[in-house]
Scaffold this active site. Structure first.
Site, PDB file in Angstrom:
ATOM      1  CD  GLN A  72      -2.675  -1.187   2.533  1.00  0.00           C
ATOM      2  OE1 GLN A  72      -3.299  -0.256   3.013  1.00  0.00           O
ATOM      3  NE2 GLN A  72      -2.523  -2.341   3.144  1.00  0.00           N
TER       4      GLN A  72
HETATM    5  N1  LIG Z   1      -7.658 -13.873 -10.153  1.00  0.00           N
HETATM    6  C1  LIG Z   1      -6.535 -13.811  -9.450  1.00  0.00           C
HETATM    7  N2  LIG Z   1      -6.531 -13.201  -8.255  1.00  0.00           N
HETATM    8  C2  LIG Z   1      -5.364 -13.169  -7.582  1.00  0.00           C
HETATM    9  C3  LIG Z   1      -4.165 -13.744  -8.076  1.00  0.00           C
HETATM   10  N3  LIG Z   1      -3.189 -13.532  -7.166  1.00  0.00           N
HETATM   11  C4  LIG Z   1      -3.746 -12.861  -6.152  1.00  0.00           C
HETATM   12  N4  LIG Z   1      -5.059 -12.630  -6.391  1.00  0.00           N
HETATM   13  C5  LIG Z   1      -6.022 -11.915  -5.532  1.00  0.00           C
HETATM   14  O1  LIG Z   1      -5.587 -10.556  -5.458  1.00  0.00           O
HETATM   15  C6  LIG Z   1      -5.903 -10.034  -4.174  1.00  0.00           C
HETATM   16  C7  LIG Z   1      -4.659  -9.432  -3.538  1.00  0.00           C
HETATM   17  O2  LIG Z   1      -3.728 -10.474  -3.242  1.00  0.00           O
HETATM   18  P1  LIG Z   1      -2.598 -10.292  -2.132  1.00  0.00           P
HETATM   19  O3  LIG Z   1      -1.745 -11.521  -2.196  1.00  0.00           O
HETATM   20  O4  LIG Z   1      -3.176  -9.936  -0.818  1.00  0.00           O
HETATM   21  O5  LIG Z   1      -1.825  -9.042  -2.698  1.00  0.00           O
HETATM   22  P2  LIG Z   1      -0.556  -8.285  -2.050  1.00  0.00           P
HETATM   23  O6  LIG Z   1       0.328  -7.926  -3.196  1.00  0.00           O
HETATM   24  O7  LIG Z   1       0.051  -9.128  -0.995  1.00  0.00           O
HETATM   25  O8  LIG Z   1      -1.207  -6.974  -1.443  1.00  0.00           O
HETATM   26  P3  LIG Z   1      -0.641  -6.054  -0.227  1.00  0.00           P
HETATM   27  O9  LIG Z   1      -0.373  -6.955   0.916  1.00  0.00           O
HETATM   28  O10 LIG Z   1      -1.712  -5.062   0.066  1.00  0.00           O
HETATM   29  O11 LIG Z   1       0.599  -5.384  -0.738  1.00  0.00           O
HETATM   30  C8  LIG Z   1      -6.496 -11.177  -3.369  1.00  0.00           C
HETATM   31  O12 LIG Z   1      -7.906 -11.082  -3.436  1.00  0.00           O
HETATM   32  C9  LIG Z   1      -6.023 -12.421  -4.110  1.00  0.00           C
HETATM   33  O13 LIG Z   1      -6.915 -13.519  -3.982  1.00  0.00           O
HETATM   34  C10 LIG Z   1      -4.205 -14.376  -9.370  1.00  0.00           C
HETATM   35  O14 LIG Z   1      -3.220 -14.887  -9.921  1.00  0.00           O
HETATM   36  N5  LIG Z   1      -5.427 -14.373 -10.003  1.00  0.00           N
END
Ligand SMILES: Nc1nc2c(ncn2[C@@H]2O[C@H](COP(=O)(O)OP(=O)(O)OP(=O)(O)O)[C@@H](O)[C@H]2O)c(=O)[nH]1
Ligand SMILES: [Mg+2]
Length: 182
Positions: A72
């Site tokens: 974020q």
């Molecule tokens: N359709 C789809 N959704 C995904 C994929 N990878 C992650 N998501 C979704 O994207 C959203 C964010 O995923 P996170 O892993 O929390 O993302 P992050 O990069 O860790 O986010 P921050 O912790 O806020 O920096 C979640 O709802 C996941 O289920 C993917 O390959 N395909």
């Protein structure tokens, strides 16, 4: 994985090379989902990361200690506190988030200019390839000007962190880089 099974797994290869992998990218790009998928954990329960997560992944002769820092905007300022002694950078991109591609490009550029990351190999994960509006790895390469990177090894790997597609190939590239640097 429970603590006991993790310890048992680590015990199997005490000579494993320790590798520090930094996993960065905008919020919602899928960093935590990538780590959970690699660790065989439930990917349905991810929530935005407020601080950081660390996970160790035993991979042939390497132990990849993967640091996943929240993406974020308010947290991005803290990324540079984690740059020391980084062996490899994984930059996760939400391939369907075309509106923020320029912001993604700016963040990556800033990271590549960091002295502490100079020469550090870069794996770009073009994540969320399952989504209909996802753009291709070639288009992402263009958006992020990857062809201009000449000061380190880099590659881009399409993937879907929710079902794991492409992640094994990405990790194979990581271990190859780490063995090449011996
Ligand atoms: N359709 C789809 N959704 C995904 C994929 N990878 C992650 N998501 C979704 O994207 C959203 C964010 O995923 P996170 O892993 O929390 O993302 P992050 O990069 O860790 O986010 P921050 O912790 O806020 O920096 C979640 O709802 C996941 O289920 C993917 O390959 N395909
Ligand atoms: Mg996260």
């Amino acid at each position: 994985m429970g603590l006991l099974s993790l310890l048992q797994k680590l015990k199997k290869d005490p000579d494993a090379k320790e590798v520090r992998v930094l996993v960065l990218g905008l919020d919602n790009s899928g960093k935590t989902t990538v780590l959970k998928q690699l660790g065989g954990e439930d990917v349905d329960s991810v929530t935005p990361t407020q601080g950081f997560n660390v996970k160790s992944l035993q991979q042939s002769n390497c132990r990849l200690n993967m640091w996943d820092i929240g993406g974020q905007k308010t947290i991005r300022a803290y990324w540079r506190n984690y740059l020391d002694r980084t062996d490899l950078l994984i930059f996760v991109v939400d391939s369907s988030d075309q509106i923020r591609m320029e912001e993604t490009s700016t963040e990556l550029k800033q990271l590549l200019n960091e002295e502490k990351l100079s020469g550090v190999p870069l794996l770009v994960l073009a994540n969320k390839q399952d989504l209909l509006n996802a753009i291709s790895p070639e288009e992402i390469s263009e958006e992020l000007n990857l062809a201009n990177i000449t000061d380190r090894p880099w590659t881009i790997q399409p993937c879907n962190a929710r079902d794991g597609m492409g992640l094994a190939d990405g990790i194979a590239w990581v271990t190859k880089q780490m063995n090449a640097s011996d």
